[in-house]
Design an enzyme around this catalytic site. Structure first.
Site, mmCIF file in Angstrom:
data_model
loop_
_atom_site.group_PDB
_atom_site.id
_atom_site.type_symbol
_atom_site.label_atom_id
_atom_site.label_comp_id
_atom_site.label_asym_id
_atom_site.label_seq_id
_atom_site.Cartn_x
_atom_site.Cartn_y
_atom_site.Cartn_z
ATOM 1 N N PRO A 69 0.834 -1.209 0.000
ATOM 2 C CG PRO A 69 -0.764 -1.565 1.659
ATOM 3 C CD PRO A 69 0.553 -2.073 1.159
ATOM 4 C CB VAL A 71 -0.145 4.594 3.836
ATOM 5 C CG1 VAL A 71 -1.196 5.539 3.295
ATOM 6 C CG2 VAL A 71 -0.720 3.197 4.049
ATOM 7 C CG HIS A 124 -16.422 -11.203 -21.534
ATOM 8 N ND1 HIS A 124 -15.303 -11.659 -22.182
ATOM 9 C CD2 HIS A 124 -17.156 -10.542 -22.469
ATOM 10 C CE1 HIS A 124 -15.344 -11.289 -23.454
ATOM 11 N NE2 HIS A 124 -16.461 -10.617 -23.655
ATOM 12 C CD GLU A 127 -23.771 -11.259 -14.040
ATOM 13 O OE1 GLU A 127 -24.073 -11.472 -12.847
ATOM 14 O OE2 GLU A 127 -22.692 -10.713 -14.384
ATOM 15 C CG PHE A 163 -17.186 -29.778 -24.610
ATOM 16 C CD1 PHE A 163 -17.717 -28.873 -25.516
ATOM 17 C CD2 PHE A 163 -16.584 -29.287 -23.458
ATOM 18 C CE1 PHE A 163 -17.639 -27.505 -25.290
ATOM 19 C CE2 PHE A 163 -16.498 -27.929 -23.221
ATOM 20 C CZ PHE A 163 -17.030 -27.033 -24.134
ATOM 21 C CD GLU A 184 -5.016 -17.424 -9.506
ATOM 22 O OE1 GLU A 184 -5.337 -18.463 -10.138
ATOM 23 O OE2 GLU A 184 -4.434 -17.457 -8.402
ATOM 24 N NE ARG A 196 -17.971 -20.076 -29.780
ATOM 25 C CZ ARG A 196 -19.240 -20.118 -30.193
ATOM 26 N NH1 ARG A 196 -19.578 -20.928 -31.204
ATOM 27 N NH2 ARG A 196 -20.178 -19.394 -29.595
ATOM 28 C CG HIS A 308 -4.454 -21.969 -10.282
ATOM 29 N ND1 HIS A 308 -4.923 -21.512 -9.076
ATOM 30 C CD2 HIS A 308 -4.844 -23.267 -10.366
ATOM 31 C CE1 HIS A 308 -5.568 -22.483 -8.453
ATOM 32 N NE2 HIS A 308 -5.546 -23.562 -9.224
ATOM 33 C CD GLU A 382 -0.183 -20.945 -10.528
ATOM 34 O OE1 GLU A 382 -0.589 -19.842 -10.962
ATOM 35 O OE2 GLU A 382 -0.523 -21.420 -9.433
#
Length: 421
Positions: A69, A71, A124, A127, A163, A184, A196, A308, A382
């Site tokens: 941070p 500060v 995105h 939803e 699938f 992530e 897709r 990840h 990762e």
């Protein structure tokens, strides 16, 4: 402990409750010996400092990344210098990066509304991801189906895409998991791109076609829905679930320390305020239990792959122990083949090895649970990068990341296809 108290006194109480990131920086610290690792490890558990370790202290060959941070910057840098710890600033102003990310998302949302097309090169909302899952299932009804496997703590549905060529019930299957750590974002984005890709390449790519002729693929693109929504509405860097912890004001548990695999062992914390809090008991997080119940009821999964970020690693069990997994040699061979395939796209290099010795001890992880429950081919990716942006990978790297990851995933799934048991 004296130096921790010293830093705390310098910082004072002004950082309490800070959720903004104006002027916050990410520092990379190079550790050279066990004493330096020990000093930084004590800071990990010091709540009053408000440090957020993106890469925890673990080994000499692994740098430490920490969000500091604004500060506390002066005091923390003074401490590092006083201890002879070398550091560099990798992100100068975190909020500036977040502002750019938010602007890009808003711009993309406007374009998608006008064109009615899903942009796989953008991040995105939950939803939007769920809507695209519906679109994929509608576009390829003979191959893809959206399945509800449960709900989150805040009662959001958890959906997977199944699938299947439909030839048989409870065929051998591979589970693809993403977004268990909500911040992530590249994992969720890579997962929906992969969905897709699977339907688009079926009957065009002999490899994925033959995979689906022999087994099914289940893909969970957002394994932590509440956390993901929270990263987009409250705190971009939120990692855990959003469950309540009786007796504590701190929220959530680490869903990748909550599986019944040496639960509450090394690399997990019993402190509800810790980012690696394991939860009150194994499978306490409903998001984890939903996956466990589904996989156990199905009973015929042969592969489990968890996406990840970040660090560019491809790992296999164990995380909870330095002991070699019985199938370690085969898993290592497969992982190296997958990493080689991944690198063939743009030269992205991945380090390969068991979780515990490649990064750090981590009990209660998804792939250790999968492996201990008879799912032999269990791996963790990762994804990009190695620290330039960390969890805030720019959207222009989504498709390059997804494209290279796909070759790694496909390599693993081909091995599973050829080595069913």
């Amino acid at each position: 402990m004296r130096w921790i108290l010293f830093i705390g006194a310098l910082i004072g109480s002004s950082i309490c409750g800070q959720e903004k990131f104006f002027g916050d920086q990410v520092l990379r610290i190079n550790v050279r010996n066990g004493d330096e690792i020990s000093k930084l490890s004590q800071l990990v558990n010091s709540n009053n400092l408000k440090l957020n370790f993106w890469k925890s202290p673990s080994s000499f060959n692994r740098p430490v990344d920490v969000l500091v941070p604004s500060v506390s910057l002066q005091a923390f840098k003074s401490f590092l210098r006083s201890q002879g710890l070398e550091y560099a600033v990798t992100i100068e102003d975190l909020q500036a990066l977040l502002d750019n990310e938010d602007d890009e998302m808003q711009h993309n949302e406007g374009q998608e509304r006008s064109s009615n097309n899903f942009n796989y090169g953008a991040y995105h909302s939950l939803e939007a991801i769920y809507h695209e899952m519906d679109n994929i299932a509608a576009d390829f009804p003979d191959l893809a189906r959206r399945v509800k496997i449960g709900h989150s703590f805040e009662n959001r549905p958890m959906y997977v895409l199944k699938f299947s060529t439909g030839k048989g019930v409870r065929r051998p299957a591979v589970w693809l998991n993403a977004g268990i750590h909500s911040r992530e974002w590249i994992s969720q984005a890579t997962a929906i791109w992969t969905a897709r890709k699977i339907v688009s390449d079926y009957q065009r790519d002999p490899a994925i076609t033959s995979i689906l002729e022999k087994m099914d693929i289940f893909l969970l693109p957002v394994a932590n829905p509440d956390g993901y929504v929270y990263t987009q509405t409250q705190n971009r860097l939120w990692r855990k679930t959003r469950s309540r912890n009786p007796g504590s004001s701190c929220i959530g548990a680490d869903p990748n320390r909550n599986w019944n695999a040496s639960f509450a062992g090394k690399g997990a914390s019993d402190n509800p305020c810790s980012e690696v809090y394991h939860g009150p008991h194994a499978n306490s997080e409903v998001e984890v239990k939903s996956v466990v119940d589904f996989i156990q009821k199905h009973g015929n999964f042969k592969g489990f792959i968890d996406l990840h970020s970040y660090s560019q690693l491809l790992m296999y069990p164990y995380g909870y122990s330095v002991k070699k997994a019985p199938d370690a040699e085969e898993l290592d061979k497969v992982a190296r083949l997958a990493a080689k395939a991944l690198a063939s796209v743009s030269g992205t290099e991945y380090q390969v090895g068991p979780t515990c010795t490649t990064v750090y001890p981590a009990s209660g992880s998804s792939i250790d649970w999968a492996y201990d429950n008879g799912i032999k081919f269990a791996f963790t990716f990762e994804l990009r990068d190695t620290g330039t942006y960390g969890f805030l990978l720019p959207a222009n790297q989504i498709i390059p990341t997804a494209e290279e990851t796909w070759l790694g995933l496909k390599t693993i799934m081909e091995h599973v296809r050829d080595n069913l048991y």
